[in-house]
Write a protein that holds these residues in place. Structure first.
Motif, PDB file in Angstrom:
ATOM      1  N   ASP A 106       3.987  21.757 -13.485  1.00 20.26           N
ATOM      2  CA  ASP A 106       4.638  23.040 -13.599  1.00 20.26           C
ATOM      3  C   ASP A 106       4.010  24.012 -14.462  1.00 20.26           C
ATOM      4  O   ASP A 106       4.583  24.963 -14.603  1.00 20.26           O
ATOM      5  N   TYR A 107       3.129  23.452 -15.211  1.00 23.15           N
ATOM      6  CA  TYR A 107       2.523  24.181 -16.336  1.00 23.15           C
ATOM      7  C   TYR A 107       1.021  24.098 -16.271  1.00 23.15           C
ATOM      8  O   TYR A 107       0.412  23.456 -17.303  1.00 23.15           O
ATOM      9  N   PRO A 108       0.552  24.504 -15.091  1.00 18.14           N
ATOM     10  CA  PRO A 108      -0.932  24.441 -15.109  1.00 18.14           C
ATOM     11  C   PRO A 108      -1.922  25.089 -16.347  1.00 18.14           C
ATOM     12  O   PRO A 108      -3.112  24.994 -16.417  1.00 18.14           O
ATOM     13  N   LYS A 109      -1.492  25.958 -16.925  1.00 19.19           N
ATOM     14  CA  LYS A 109      -2.093  26.838 -17.875  1.00 19.19           C
ATOM     15  C   LYS A 109      -1.819  26.231 -19.257  1.00 19.19           C
ATOM     16  O   LYS A 109      -2.780  26.709 -20.262  1.00 19.19           O
ATOM     17  N   LEU A 110      -1.011  25.202 -19.336  1.00 20.30           N
ATOM     18  CA  LEU A 110      -0.867  24.293 -20.524  1.00 20.30           C
ATOM     19  C   LEU A 110      -2.174  23.700 -20.873  1.00 20.30           C
ATOM     20  O   LEU A 110      -2.549  23.007 -19.996  1.00 20.30           O
ATOM     21  N   PRO A 111      -2.804  23.898 -21.968  1.00 16.15           N
ATOM     22  CA  PRO A 111      -4.055  23.151 -22.468  1.00 16.15           C
ATOM     23  C   PRO A 111      -3.609  21.667 -22.155  1.00 16.15           C
ATOM     24  O   PRO A 111      -2.611  20.988 -22.804  1.00 16.15           O
ATOM     25  N   ARG A 112      -4.581  20.622 -21.735  1.00 18.89           N
ATOM     26  CA  ARG A 112      -4.373  19.127 -21.643  1.00 18.89           C
ATOM     27  C   ARG A 112      -5.233  18.255 -22.269  1.00 18.89           C
ATOM     28  O   ARG A 112      -6.409  18.874 -22.454  1.00 18.89           O
ATOM     29  N   ARG A 113      -4.768  17.266 -22.948  1.00 16.37           N
ATOM     30  CA  ARG A 113      -5.645  16.622 -23.577  1.00 16.37           C
ATOM     31  C   ARG A 113      -5.521  15.000 -23.087  1.00 16.37           C
ATOM     32  O   ARG A 113      -4.440  14.565 -22.748  1.00 16.37           O
ATOM     33  N   THR A 114      -6.421  14.676 -22.494  1.00 19.68           N
ATOM     34  CA  THR A 114      -6.514  13.226 -21.708  1.00 19.68           C
ATOM     35  C   THR A 114      -6.553  12.171 -22.541  1.00 19.68           C
ATOM     36  O   THR A 114      -6.022  11.351 -22.402  1.00 19.68           O
ATOM     37  N   THR A 115      -6.993  12.223 -23.861  1.00 17.77           N
ATOM     38  CA  THR A 115      -6.950  11.041 -24.627  1.00 17.77           C
ATOM     39  C   THR A 115      -5.881  10.117 -24.792  1.00 17.77           C
ATOM     40  O   THR A 115      -5.775   8.995 -24.559  1.00 17.77           O
ATOM     41  N   PRO A 116      -4.637  10.693 -25.312  1.00 17.03           N
ATOM     42  CA  PRO A 116      -3.386   9.990 -25.323  1.00 17.03           C
ATOM     43  C   PRO A 116      -3.179   9.342 -24.051  1.00 17.03           C
ATOM     44  O   PRO A 116      -2.302   8.137 -24.304  1.00 17.03           O
ATOM     45  N   TRP A 117      -3.158   9.852 -22.986  1.00 17.88           N
ATOM     46  CA  TRP A 117      -2.770   9.237 -21.700  1.00 17.88           C
ATOM     47  C   TRP A 117      -3.502   7.902 -21.368  1.00 17.88           C
ATOM     48  O   TRP A 117      -3.005   7.023 -20.300  1.00 17.88           O
ATOM     49  N   ARG A 118      -4.661   7.985 -21.935  1.00 19.52           N
ATOM     50  CA  ARG A 118      -5.494   6.544 -21.326  1.00 19.52           C
ATOM     51  C   ARG A 118      -4.833   5.427 -21.834  1.00 19.52           C
ATOM     52  O   ARG A 118      -5.220   4.331 -21.537  1.00 19.52           O
TER      53      ARG A 118
END
Length: 121
Positions: A106-118
């Motif tokens: 729902d928040y496509p413009k919010l910056p994403r960080r992939t590191t924590p989800w790994r």
């Protein structure tokens, strides 16, 4: 007593007592009453969403978590930080990841960080 009076103060206290006693179903029921009795209470919504996540009822937690994120519209990133703390103790890490991905969609413009989800995989 919370059921009978529908008083948000009593429902809040019933939630706290049930949590302390590790009576998850009673805590969820009391938090639901608390939220219904005081629909503007962010604390009631946070408590209810957190308890639903902690017992693995992710589908029920989703609309409440969406509401929390919507309520923090001025600082959505802060809302996701809170979400991270809420999901940290989730038993099913894959379900927690899917829940987070659903909320983040729902928040496509919010910056994403992939590191924590790994770490969740």
């Amino acid at each position: 007593m919370a059921k009978r009076t529908r008083d948000p103060r009593i429902a809040r206290r019933a939630t706290e007592v049930a949590l302390y006693a590790r009576m998850n179903n009673a805590a969820i029921e009391a938090a639901t009453i608390w939220r219904e009795a005081d629909p503007t209470s962010t604390r009631a919504l946070q408590a209810l969403a957190g308890m639903l996540v902690s017992v693995g009822r992710y589908d029920e937690a989703l609309p409440r978590l969406k509401e929390l994120l919507t309520g923090s519209a001025s600082d959505t990133a802060s809302g996701f930080n809170q979400l991270t703390r809420t999901l940290a103790n989730a038993q099913d890490k894959q379900a927690a990841l899917r829940l987070t991905q659903t909320l983040a969609a729902d928040y496509p413009k919010l910056p994403r960080r992939t590191t924590p989800w790994r770490a969740l995989r």
